[in-house]
Design an enzyme around this catalytic site. Structure first.
Site, short mmCIF file in Angstrom:
data_model
loop_
_atom_site.label_atom_id
_atom_site.label_comp_id
_atom_site.label_asym_id
_atom_site.label_seq_id
_atom_site.Cartn_x
_atom_site.Cartn_y
_atom_site.Cartn_z
N LYS A 84 50.15 51.74 -8.30
CA LYS A 84 49.60 53.06 -8.00
C LYS A 84 48.24 52.87 -7.35
O LYS A 84 47.29 52.38 -7.97
CB LYS A 84 49.49 53.85 -9.31
CG LYS A 84 49.23 55.33 -9.14
CD LYS A 84 49.30 55.99 -10.51
CE LYS A 84 49.15 57.50 -10.43
NZ LYS A 84 49.20 58.11 -11.77
N GLY A 99 56.69 56.62 -3.41
CA GLY A 99 56.37 58.04 -3.31
C GLY A 99 54.88 58.26 -3.20
O GLY A 99 54.08 57.33 -3.14
N ASP A 151 48.75 67.69 -17.79
CA ASP A 151 49.50 67.73 -16.52
C ASP A 151 50.96 67.33 -16.74
O ASP A 151 51.54 66.57 -15.96
CB ASP A 151 48.85 66.81 -15.49
CG ASP A 151 49.28 67.16 -14.06
OD1 ASP A 151 49.77 68.28 -13.85
OD2 ASP A 151 49.13 66.31 -13.17
N GLY A 166 51.57 61.22 -4.37
CA GLY A 166 51.16 62.34 -5.21
C GLY A 166 49.69 62.63 -5.00
O GLY A 166 49.08 62.14 -4.05
N GLY A 167 49.11 63.42 -5.91
CA GLY A 167 47.71 63.77 -5.78
C GLY A 167 46.80 62.56 -5.90
O GLY A 167 45.71 62.53 -5.35
N PHE A 168 47.22 61.55 -6.65
CA PHE A 168 46.42 60.34 -6.87
C PHE A 168 46.42 59.47 -5.62
O PHE A 168 45.41 58.93 -5.22
CB PHE A 168 47.03 59.58 -8.05
CG PHE A 168 46.28 58.34 -8.44
CD1 PHE A 168 45.41 58.36 -9.51
CD2 PHE A 168 46.45 57.15 -7.75
CE1 PHE A 168 44.72 57.22 -9.89
CE2 PHE A 168 45.77 56.01 -8.12
CZ PHE A 168 44.90 56.05 -9.19
N GLY A 169 47.56 59.34 -4.99
CA GLY A 169 47.71 58.45 -3.85
C GLY A 169 49.16 58.01 -3.76
O GLY A 169 50.07 58.72 -4.18
N VAL A 206 52.42 55.28 -4.41
CA VAL A 206 52.97 54.37 -5.40
C VAL A 206 53.94 53.43 -4.69
O VAL A 206 54.79 53.87 -3.90
CB VAL A 206 53.70 55.12 -6.53
CG1 VAL A 206 54.25 54.13 -7.56
CG2 VAL A 206 52.77 56.11 -7.20
#
Length: 685
Positions: free
Chosen positions: A395, A374, A492, A376-379, A381
């Protein structure tokens, strides 16, 4: 050229892979990291001088294996776990030991393990051989509780019974070349020479190995080595070598080159110098050293020229690295000392494994789409599988991510130091080639939102499971707020940041926005509001104020989402035209909250328990932070059937994005869903 590149990567990787390092919240770590890279370059230069030997070490010539006549049968889970730990320990320990060690792991299902590199083999040669043997041993002896494998440079052994210090003389394994000895005199000289090596290994030096050569004639020279497993005593080593030598006349004495090996000792004899000259051979007689040195003079001259040339390259490499390092510190503030400062009685440090990028790339098939779990905001996975079979979640910080080094550092600091059954476990990290990567335990059931907001998957979420998830999340947050060494505010909490293990137990993840409070601190302020629409408390959105009550608000939203099976933002465009919070409060106030419960729960829920959970959820999302309960109060309320709960006030239903804004966002974002839209707001001074 290929083997040169391999050596560089291998040398770098072995500075970090499977090594447990103390990650300290200070700039000192970066200094150590710099020294590590410098040492790596130096190791690279030295290893280049042994080109053919390293190539040979890479192939790891297999000599034999022994499964000790044990039957094939499935391991117990405990034994398999301890065996995996043992094999990992061997690979790790070989990098820093003197070429030998043994230990035991476990109590009731103990695994005993030993590795022993040849006396002339040290450093990277030993580490690589042991790591290779650790991967191959279970394959050579599948489903066997005991195994022993040996390669040209090392032996590795494990068993469910202690074997330390025990001599093995039967069976023996041998090999020999095609050349034959010219006469019996040569056989006798060779035997006498080997006996002198045994005497020196067990009596004169007590190092349990010895190597050297002698002049058979004016034109011929012979070389030999004796070696014992270093868990034996001097006498045990002597007995083993004498027993092995007695077998030579049956197999090998007519051959110029041969070796013979039992499980605990080895003898090798040849007309070619097969061993490596290093500082451990300094005990050889001077005459032997001088003779061998003359033979290596030509090679040494070439080596000196090569090292002189590579020395210049090394200095250039070091200069470039220092330039890059200083520029990066100035450019993006990538400093371990940039961790949020916490005033506690003890500094936060952690034993965190550093894994090289090459291992990450291998485990994720070079970050292939097939391994992607998937975004997300981080990058992104990815799912990965290490060489020992361990499944991991990788991650990877995106270079275009809105999050940066501060969020990455938070993850390392908080997750590595916080240990709780309802928090995700951080296994390792990787900081190479401008990559920032975190390695977590792999949780096969993905995130809560993956199941909860899908019409088909939600059918499996009966009431008993949902209540267990609510309680697990509550205990995890309580640990962060009150039971860890410092108070940690997650900031969060949302359904996509709650992961589920194989038993569907919840684990809170993603600590990129987390903050820690000093002793006595109850509230903090920030000019940069970051979080997710629908889950952020009103005082945080409007004023940048956050406290434990901010997490309580997010928890309340989660509880209501779990009860109703709908996203907080999912009702903006529905027929109700209101947030989930306001919708839940109005139906509860009218005494009709059970009528609007998730239809999937109709046959499984207990009315009083559902009403209590909705009541608690509404208490948590009240607009004024002072009115919200603490997490310790929440845990007590969830556990009690008789406790009288206060009446909730209006929830903070006015906080959120408008319908028109949400539609616009969903069109412009290809990565995150509406309810998972992470925002960053800079508040005015």
């Amino acid at each position: 050229m290929q083997w040169i590149m391999f050596l560089f990567l291998f040398s770098f990787g072995n500075c970090s892979f499977h090594k447990t390092r103390k990650v300290t919240v200070s700039l000192k770590n970066l200094s150590r990291y710099s020294m590590m890279v410098t040492q790596t370059c130096f190791d690279f230069l030295l290893l280049m001088s042994f080109g053919t030997l390293v190539t040979k070490a890479q192939t790891q010539i297999y000599l034999g294996s022994n499964c000790e006549n044990t039957s094939q049968e499935p391991f117990s889970t405990a034994y398999q776990t301890n065996l995996d730990k043992m094999l990992t320990w061997m690979s790790t320990d070989a990098a820093t030991s003197k070429g030998y060690n043994h230990t035991s792991i476990g109590i009731n299902t103990t695994v005993y393990g030993l590795y022993d590199c040849r006396g002339d083999v040290v450093g990277h040669f030993c580490e690589f051989c042991v790591s290779f043997a650790a991967r191959e041993a279970p394959k050579r002896c599948p489903n066997r509780v005991s195994a022993m494998v040996w390669y040209e440079y090392c032996i590795l052994r494990y068993s469910n019974e202690s074997f330390f210090g025990k001599i093995l003389t039967h069976p023996t394994w041998h090999g020999f070349g095609t050349k034959k000895v010219s006469n019996m005199a040569e056989v006798l000289k060779g035997e006498g020479f080997v006996r002198s090596l045994i005497r020196k290994a067990t009596e004169e030096t007590s190092q349990l190995y010895y190597l050297g050569g002698f002049n058979l004639s004016s034109t011929q020279r012979r070389y030999g080595m004796v070696h014992c497993s270093r868990d034996l005593t001097n006498e045990g080593c002597r007995q083993c070598l004498e027993a092995v030598l007695a077998q030579v006349h049956k197999c090998c004495e007519q051959k110029v080159g041969w070796f013979i090996w039992s499980g605990t000792c080895m003898i090798r004899y040849d007309d070619q110098m097969f061993y490596l000259l290093n500082n451990q051979t300094s005990s050889l007689p001077a005459s032997n050293q001088q003779t061998d040195k003359k033979r290596g003079d030509k090679r040494s001259k070439i080596l000196i020229i090569s090292i002189s040339l590579m020395g210049s390259i090394f200095l250039l490499c070091l200069s470039l690295y220092r330039f890059w390092f200083r520029r990066r510190v100035r450019k993006d503030g990538f400093r371990l000392s940039s961790f949020h400062k916490i005033q506690t009685e003890e500094s936060w440090t952690t034993d965190l494994r550093i894994i090289p990028l090459t291992t990450i790339l291998q485990s994720t098939d070079n970050f292939s789409e097939a391994c992607k779990l998937g975004e997300g905001g981080f990058g992104s996975v990815y799912k990965g599988i290490l060489a020992d079979g361990t499944q991991i979640a990788v991650k990877r910080l995106s270079k275009f991510s809105g999050q940066g080094s501060e969020e990455f550092n938070n993850e390392v600091l908080f997750i590595a130091n916080l240990q709780h059954r309802n928090l995700v476990r951080l296994l390792a990290c990787c900081l190479e080639e401008n990559e920032s990567i975190l390695v977590y335990e792999y949780l096969q059931n993905k995130s809560l939102d993956f199941h909860l907001f899908d019409d088909e998957k939600r059918k499996q979420f009966d009431w008993k499971l949902r209540l267990r998830i609510v309680n697990g999340i509550a205990r995890g947050i309580l640990y962060l707020h009150e039971d860890s060494r410092v108070t940690v505010i997650h900031r969060d909490l949302k359904a996509s940041n709650v992961l589920l293990d194989h038993d569907m137990n919840p684990k809170i993840s993603d600590f990129g926005l987390a903050r820690a409070f000093e002793i006595g601190q109850t509230q903090a302020n920030t000019k940069r509001v970051m979080g997710t629409y629908g889950y952020m408390a009103p005082e945080y959105v409007m004023q940048g104020l956050f406290s434990v009550k901010s997490d309580v608000f997010s928890f309340g939203v989660l509880v209501l989402e779990i009860m109703y099976g709908r996203k907080n933002s999912g009702l903006y465009m529905s027929e109700h035209g209101q947030t989930l919070l306001l919708y839940a409060w109005r139906t509860w106030s009218a005494g009709k909250c059970l009528e609007m419960i998730d239809p999937m729960l109709e046959k499984s829920f207990i009315g009083s328990e559902v009403e209590r959970c909705i009541h608690i959820g509404l208490l948590c999302v009240q607009e004024d932070a002072k009115d919200r309960p603490t997490m310790s109060d929440v845990v007590v309320m969830l556990a009690s059937d008789t406790m009288v709960l206060p009446k909730p006030k209006h929830p903070a239903f006015s906080i959120g994005i408008m319908a028109s804004e949400e539609v616009h966002t969903s069109k412009s974002s290809k990565i995150v869903s509406n309810s998972d839209l992470t925002v960053s707001v800079s508040l005015p001074r």
